[in-house]
Write a protein that holds these residues in place. Structure first.
Motif, short mmCIF file in Angstrom:
data_model
loop_
_atom_site.label_atom_id
_atom_site.label_comp_id
_atom_site.label_asym_id
_atom_site.label_seq_id
_atom_site.Cartn_x
_atom_site.Cartn_y
_atom_site.Cartn_z
N PHE A 27 0.74 -1.50 0.07
CA PHE A 27 0.08 0.31 0.11
C PHE A 27 0.92 1.37 -0.14
CE2 PHE A 27 0.39 -0.83 4.63
CZ PHE A 27 1.03 0.16 4.78
N ALA A 28 0.88 2.65 -0.65
CA ALA A 28 1.06 3.73 -0.62
C ALA A 28 0.95 4.44 1.10
CB ALA A 28 0.48 4.84 -1.57
N TYR A 29 1.73 4.82 1.27
CA TYR A 29 1.63 5.85 2.86
C TYR A 29 1.91 7.42 2.15
CZ TYR A 29 3.31 8.13 6.78
OH TYR A 29 3.81 9.21 7.84
N ALA A 30 1.72 8.86 2.02
CA ALA A 30 1.47 9.80 1.56
C ALA A 30 1.12 10.71 3.09
CB ALA A 30 0.07 9.79 1.16
N GLN A 31 1.14 11.98 3.18
CA GLN A 31 1.85 12.76 3.74
C GLN A 31 0.88 14.13 3.65
OE1 GLN A 31 5.41 12.88 5.88
NE2 GLN A 31 4.74 11.80 7.64
N PRO A 32 -0.02 14.35 2.86
CA PRO A 32 -0.75 14.85 2.42
C PRO A 32 -0.50 16.61 3.10
CG PRO A 32 -2.23 13.71 2.71
CD PRO A 32 -0.69 13.04 3.85
N GLU A 33 -0.42 17.65 2.60
CA GLU A 33 -0.16 19.31 3.24
C GLU A 33 -1.24 19.64 3.64
OE1 GLU A 33 2.65 21.21 0.69
OE2 GLU A 33 4.24 20.07 0.90
N SER A 34 -2.64 19.38 3.15
CA SER A 34 -3.65 19.69 3.84
C SER A 34 -4.63 19.60 3.84
CB SER A 34 -3.75 21.15 2.78
OG SER A 34 -4.71 20.89 1.61
N LEU A 35 -5.57 19.57 4.65
CA LEU A 35 -7.05 19.36 4.56
C LEU A 35 -7.75 18.82 3.36
CD1 LEU A 35 -8.51 17.95 7.20
CD2 LEU A 35 -9.32 20.34 7.52
N ALA A 36 -7.38 20.02 2.68
CA ALA A 36 -8.10 20.18 0.88
C ALA A 36 -7.62 18.33 0.04
CB ALA A 36 -7.82 21.09 0.41
N ASP A 37 -6.35 18.12 0.27
CA ASP A 37 -5.97 17.29 -0.23
C ASP A 37 -6.24 15.99 0.73
OD1 ASP A 37 -4.42 19.35 -1.35
OD2 ASP A 37 -2.09 18.59 0.02
#
Ligand SMILES: Cc1cc2nc3c(=O)[nH]c(=O)nc-3n(C[C@H](O)[C@H](O)[C@H](O)COP(=O)(O)OP(=O)(O)OC[C@H]3O[C@@H](n4cnc5c(N)ncnc54)[C@H](O)[C@@H]3O)c2cc1C
Ligand code: SF4
Length: 330
Positions: free
Chosen positions: A6-16
């Motif tokens: 699975f991929a792991y991401a650290q989005p920068e904003s709530l909108a993302d």
């Protein structure tokens, strides 16, 4: 067991995060990750298999602050159970919530587990947690617990599922008339706890009404002058145990009689279980042993025990009385 990637991401904003959730092909394909104490366990057990995790802990727009705002105690979704247990504002304004947090899981888990994740954790039903066993809540045809090992299951269920809601905090929040603020593609909305937790049905095999593209932002508890609260929990051991049964009660005294009464049971239904019958028995009365016993009996009047969980009826009655006695002493 299959090894899944699975991929792991650290989005920068709530909108993302909201955009990614909205674009996901299914609710389980992309999951927000908070403390991970429930989600990662479900992934390890092959109960859910997301393609992508979106880490909520570093993004702007979601926080772990606890503050008084507009006469409400507001807790950010990322507030840890440890912060709820030890924070002075929660201790002062909602001791029942602090106690519920202190009785959940273990110190290590409480350091990691967040409020938002706690409300959204899935049931601990052993059939649900075993990936080789089909069950209705996981999309199957039937509930094996109804005729199976149901000692930890529900007394009240208007659902094909008889699992109990595992969250201690949810039980207290319902008793405090809390609202859950969420944000999705369509904007922000505040949902009363009683509308947030709903019994699973054919159209929604989940325990809450959070939309697929929505994120929990915060929880707000109205501060009613003079209202106090208490939480009592029965466990089969002193730590690392979910509630066999629990009771959250709150009221204020007005000229010596009880007002704004709330009686909510945990461990007895797929959602925190509010008893308006018990509340009606208490409203306008002076606190006392007889009226508490009547209210406790009213709270359990419609219980429908399964084959192995009849013991919960007696336990729940006593916990309601204990919690009401504690509110009276506070
Ligand atoms: C051994 C053990 C004992 C436990 N005992 C208790 C107990 O006695 N009482 C009790 O109440 N709990 C208990 N728990 C549960 C524990 O409190 C929860 O696992 C924890 O609170 C979940 O929070 P989290 O931040 O780790 O959530 P995660 O595991 O990160 O997430 C849980 C779910 O919520 C979603 N999610 C998380 N945050 C958000 C958000 N802000 N918006 C939208 N979706 C979100 C995730 O996608 C996931 O679906 C226990 C857990 C364990 C492992
Ligand atoms: S009680 Fe609910 S979670 Fe447990 S087996 Fe039945 S349907 Fe599944």
């Amino acid at each position: 067991m299959t090894m899944r990637t699975f991929a792991y991401a650290q989005p920068e904003s709530l909108a993302d995060v909201i955009a990614a959730l909205g674009a996901a092909p299914s609710r389980d394909a992309v999951r927000p990750l908070a403390g991970g104490t429930d989600l990662l366990t479900l992934m390890k057990g092959d109960i859910v298999a997301p393609d992508r995790l979106l880490d909520l802990k570093r993004l702007t727009g979601l926080d772990d602050t606890v503050e008084i705002r507009d006469n409400e105690l507001v807790l950010g979704a990322l507030t840890t159970l440890t912060a709820i247990e030890t924070g002075s504002l929660v201790g002062e304004h909602c001791p029942a919530l602090a106690k519920a947090a202190s009785l959940a899981a273990t110190p290590q888990l409480r350091n990691r587990a967040t409020l938002g994740g706690n409300l959204l954790q899935r049931p601990r039903c052993w059939y649900f947690r075993e990936h080789l066993i089909p069950c209705w809540l996981k999309g199957g045809d039937a509930c094996p617990a109804r005729e199976g090992e149901n000692g930890l299951h529900a007394l009240f269920a208007d659902s094909p599922c008889v699992a109990v809601h595992p969250s201690d905090l949810a039980t207290v929040l319902l008793a405090m008339d809390a609202t859950v603020t969420v944000r999705g593609d369509a904007g922000e909305r505040a949902i009363a706890a009683g509308d947030f937790f709903v019994q699973p049905d054919e159209g929604r095999r989940r325990e809450n009404t959070l939309g697929g593209d929505e994120v929990v932002l915060s929880v707000a508890i109205p501060l009613i002058p003079g209202r106090t609260s208490a939480y009592h929990k029965a466990m089969d051991r002193k730590a690392w145990a979910f509630a066999l049964v629990s009771a959250a009660c709150s009221f204020r005294l007005d000229g010596g009689v009880m007002r704004d009464v709330r009686v909510v049971l945990g461990g007895v239904a797929p959602i925190p279980w509010r008893s308006t019958a018990a509340e009606a028995a208490l409203d306008g009365e002076r606190p006392g042993a007889d009226v508490f016993a009547r209210a406790a009996a009213a709270a359990l009047a419609g219980a429908e025990p399964l084959r192995h969980n009849g013991y919960k009826v007696h336990l729940a009655r006593n916990l309601v009385i204990e919690a009401l006695e504690e509110v009276t002493r506070a």
